[in-house]
Structure formats: structure tokens, C-alpha cells
Design an enzyme around this catalytic site. Sequence first.
Site, short mmCIF file in Angstrom:
data_model
loop_
_atom_site.label_atom_id
_atom_site.label_comp_id
_atom_site.label_asym_id
_atom_site.label_seq_id
_atom_site.Cartn_x
_atom_site.Cartn_y
_atom_site.Cartn_z
N ASP A 37 0.86 -1.19 0.00
CA ASP A 37 0.00 0.00 0.00
C ASP A 37 0.89 1.24 0.00
O ASP A 37 2.11 1.14 0.19
CB ASP A 37 -0.89 0.01 1.27
CG ASP A 37 -2.18 0.82 1.08
OD1 ASP A 37 -2.08 2.02 0.77
OD2 ASP A 37 -3.27 0.26 1.24
N ASP A 63 3.23 1.97 -4.68
CA ASP A 63 2.31 2.77 -5.48
C ASP A 63 2.12 2.02 -6.79
O ASP A 63 3.06 1.91 -7.60
CB ASP A 63 2.91 4.16 -5.72
CG ASP A 63 2.07 5.00 -6.66
OD1 ASP A 63 1.09 4.48 -7.24
OD2 ASP A 63 2.40 6.19 -6.83
N VAL A 64 0.92 1.49 -7.02
CA VAL A 64 0.69 0.62 -8.19
C VAL A 64 0.83 1.34 -9.52
O VAL A 64 0.96 0.70 -10.56
CB VAL A 64 -0.69 -0.09 -8.13
CG1 VAL A 64 -0.77 -1.04 -6.95
CG2 VAL A 64 -1.84 0.92 -8.11
N ASN A 90 -6.41 -4.76 -5.70
CA ASN A 90 -7.46 -4.10 -4.92
C ASN A 90 -7.30 -2.58 -4.87
O ASN A 90 -8.30 -1.87 -4.74
CB ASN A 90 -7.43 -4.68 -3.49
CG ASN A 90 -8.25 -3.85 -2.53
OD1 ASN A 90 -9.48 -3.91 -2.54
ND2 ASN A 90 -7.58 -3.05 -1.71
N TYR A 157 -14.26 7.07 -12.75
CA TYR A 157 -14.28 5.87 -11.91
C TYR A 157 -15.04 4.73 -12.61
O TYR A 157 -14.56 3.62 -12.71
CB TYR A 157 -14.93 6.18 -10.55
CG TYR A 157 -14.95 5.00 -9.60
CD1 TYR A 157 -13.83 4.68 -8.84
CD2 TYR A 157 -16.09 4.20 -9.46
CE1 TYR A 157 -13.83 3.59 -7.97
CE2 TYR A 157 -16.11 3.12 -8.59
CZ TYR A 157 -14.98 2.81 -7.84
OH TYR A 157 -14.98 1.74 -6.99
N THR A 192 -16.50 1.71 3.80
CA THR A 192 -15.06 1.96 3.98
C THR A 192 -14.80 3.46 3.89
O THR A 192 -15.71 4.25 3.58
CB THR A 192 -14.23 1.26 2.88
OG1 THR A 192 -14.57 1.87 1.62
CG2 THR A 192 -14.49 -0.23 2.81
P1 NAP Z 1 -10.03 2.54 0.57
O1 NAP Z 1 -10.70 2.34 1.88
O2 NAP Z 1 -9.82 3.91 0.06
O3 NAP Z 1 -8.66 1.71 0.53
C1 NAP Z 1 -7.89 1.68 -0.64
C2 NAP Z 1 -6.43 1.61 -0.29
O4 NAP Z 1 -5.66 1.73 -1.52
C3 NAP Z 1 -6.01 2.78 0.60
O5 NAP Z 1 -5.04 2.35 1.53
C4 NAP Z 1 -5.40 3.73 -0.41
O6 NAP Z 1 -4.52 4.69 0.15
C5 NAP Z 1 -4.69 2.74 -1.31
N1 NAP Z 1 -4.22 3.36 -2.54
C6 NAP Z 1 -4.67 4.48 -3.16
N2 NAP Z 1 -3.92 4.76 -4.24
C7 NAP Z 1 -2.97 3.78 -4.30
C8 NAP Z 1 -1.89 3.52 -5.17
N3 NAP Z 1 -1.60 4.34 -6.19
N4 NAP Z 1 -1.12 2.43 -4.95
C9 NAP Z 1 -1.39 1.61 -3.91
N5 NAP Z 1 -2.37 1.82 -3.03
C10 NAP Z 1 -3.17 2.89 -3.23
O7 NAP Z 1 -10.90 1.79 -0.59
P2 NAP Z 1 -11.87 0.53 -0.47
O8 NAP Z 1 -13.25 1.02 -0.31
O9 NAP Z 1 -11.32 -0.46 0.45
O10 NAP Z 1 -11.78 -0.01 -1.98
C11 NAP Z 1 -10.84 -0.99 -2.36
C12 NAP Z 1 -11.12 -1.37 -3.81
O11 NAP Z 1 -12.47 -1.83 -3.94
C13 NAP Z 1 -10.98 -0.20 -4.79
O12 NAP Z 1 -10.45 -0.67 -6.01
C14 NAP Z 1 -12.41 0.25 -4.98
O13 NAP Z 1 -12.61 0.92 -6.20
C15 NAP Z 1 -13.14 -1.08 -4.94
N6 NAP Z 1 -14.54 -0.98 -4.58
C16 NAP Z 1 -14.90 -0.48 -3.37
C17 NAP Z 1 -16.25 -0.39 -3.06
C18 NAP Z 1 -16.73 0.14 -1.74
O14 NAP Z 1 -17.95 0.34 -1.62
N7 NAP Z 1 -15.89 0.40 -0.77
C19 NAP Z 1 -17.22 -0.83 -3.98
C20 NAP Z 1 -16.81 -1.35 -5.19
C21 NAP Z 1 -15.46 -1.42 -5.48
P3 NAP Z 1 -5.11 6.20 0.43
O15 NAP Z 1 -6.14 6.04 1.50
O16 NAP Z 1 -3.91 6.97 0.84
O17 NAP Z 1 -5.71 6.66 -0.88
#
Ligand code: NAP
Length: 257
Positions: A37, A63-64, A90, A157, A192
Site C-alpha cells: 500500500d 504505489d501501483v 485491490n 471511476y 469503507t
Molecule cells: P479505501 O478504503 O480507500 O482503501 C484503498 C487503499 O488503496 C487505501 O489504503 C489507499 O490509500 C490505497 N491506494 C490508493 N492509491 C494507491 C496507489 N496508487 N497504490 C497503492 N495503493 C493505493 O478503498 P476501499 O473502499 O477499500 O476499496 C478498495 C477497492 O475496492 C478499490 O479498487 C475500490 O474501487 C473497490 N470498490 C470499493 C467499493 C466500496 O464500496 N468500498 C465498492 C466497489 C469497489 P489512500 O487512502 O492513501 O488513498
Amino acid sequence: MGRVDNKVAIVTGGSIGLGRSICELLAKEGAKVAVTDILDKEGQNLVDEIKAAGGTANFWHLDVANEGQVTSVFDEVAKTFGKIDVLVNNAGIGDFPSTPTHELTLERWNKVMDVNVNGVFLCVKAAIPYMLKSGGGSIINISSIYGLVSAPDIPAYHASKGAVRLMTKTDALLYAKQNIRVNSVHPGFIWTDLVQNYLTTSGLTLEAGREILNELHPVGHPGEPDDIGWGVVYLASDESKFVTGSELVIDGGYTAR
Ligand code: NAP
């Protein structure tokens, strides 16, 4: 217990949210987990918790969207744990506040694509040679309900999650004979930081936002990170050995109507 024993899994964006649950559950089921992460402190804390619970995990800053970092971290993970069997793409970002297409800047569009699309491409590219070497693997791409249907907001998005859905199918076809399975997961709203950020930048209180999310899902509430984590464990394990190119929808019925 033991559903992914002896497998080595890399999880991107693994420090918080869905990624955190995915790391915890993979470790609980016996995988050696590379938590990666850009959030270092939270990632290291998670690794400490996994180890304290008897699991195996290490943290790498990743950083991906940075190809150099992706290459070197994947090399280090393979050196540390001996191989790479599972990749969970993810890491992902939203694009808040929502802006309609005709007002969206190319800069904002590219920022989302850099992480959500290029990041998936770069990590798959880095993982495949290791999987070919060890005779197979499982790649799990976290898309969204918004990779299946759309909504009148955050255009970059939705486009990024649609791209991930088809990238998954192409790679599933390309590597099927090499025993590398590639599947996408399509979560509904999960409570989240990302979702809370989406709600507050839309001008809603968390309470009001939660009410709206309750209505959006036929089961009457949004999901929890473990709802997605268990789906990922299934796709990472050999229980899903005939499953590739598929879409695992975990959305409380959101896309059923
Ligand atoms: P989150 O709580 O924001 O966690 C995502 C993590 O990825 C955070 O630690 C974030 O860091 C990190 N990140 C951001 N940019 C990055 C990069 N360039 N390289 C590596 N890590 C990075 O998100 P989440 O809700 O768990 O979502 C996880 C995945 O599920 C995402 O792909 C999202 O689109 C997908 N998703 C989520 C939902 C939902 O309802 N939560 C629904 C459908 C799909 P920072 O906090 O510093 O940005």
C-alpha cells in the site's frame, strides 16, 4: 482453516478497507501475504496483527501506478516468500467530488486511470512471469458494481471499473492454458473510507448517506469488508479451479433489479 495453505499472495491497497480484510482472511486461511500500500503505518500495523495471530505477512510500500516500484516489490516478494501464486488488484481511488464529463479535466481523468487501470495492468504484467514459472496462479481484480452498470456520477471511476472487467476476461483467455486464472469481483457499496469520502463530498452527513445506501441495496444495507474478503479467498483457493474470466458479484442484490 487452510483454504489457501502455502500460497503466496500479493494484495495491493492492503492497509485499510477491503484490502485489509482480504489480507487478514488470506493469512487466516494459510497464505503468506505481501501487504502492499501507499499507507505505510496502517500496513505495518496490519502485518503486526497478522503475525500476532500466528499468520505470515510482510509489508512493502507500493504505489501501483509506479512501474519501477511494482517491478522491484514483486521481485522482493518472490525472493522473500519463494514464489507468487495469487495477486489481488485491490488498490483503487474514487474521483470526488463528482464532476460531470463536460467539466472534468484530463488531469483528473488520468489520475483515476493511472491507479485503477494502469495499476492493474502493471501488477498483472509483473506477476505473470512468476506464475508461468511456477505453473499457475490466480489473479483477482477488484472491479465494482460500476464495472457492470453505471450511475450518473464520477465518470472516470465507472470507466476505469468497466475497463478492469474486460482486462480480466482478456487475461483469463490469454493465460487459461497456462493454468493462470483471472477473475473480477464486483462489490456493491461497502462501508469503507472510500465510500464515506464519497458521501461527505456529495454534501451528505454519514447518517443520511447510510440511509441512501440502505435503500440502494435490496438486502437493506451496504456490505462489510469481509463480504468481499471471503469471495477473494474462494477465488484464490483451489476450490475455484474451474473458474476463470468470471464476474463474482457481491452486492446485496444491487444489480439484480
Ligand atoms: P479505501 O478504503 O480507500 O482503501 C484503498 C487503499 O488503496 C487505501 O489504503 C489507499 O490509500 C490505497 N491506494 C490508493 N492509491 C494507491 C496507489 N496508487 N497504490 C497503492 N495503493 C493505493 O478503498 P476501499 O473502499 O477499500 O476499496 C478498495 C477497492 O475496492 C478499490 O479498487 C475500490 O474501487 C473497490 N470498490 C470499493 C467499493 C466500496 O464500496 N468500498 C465498492 C466497489 C469497489 P489512500 O487512502 O492513501 O488513498
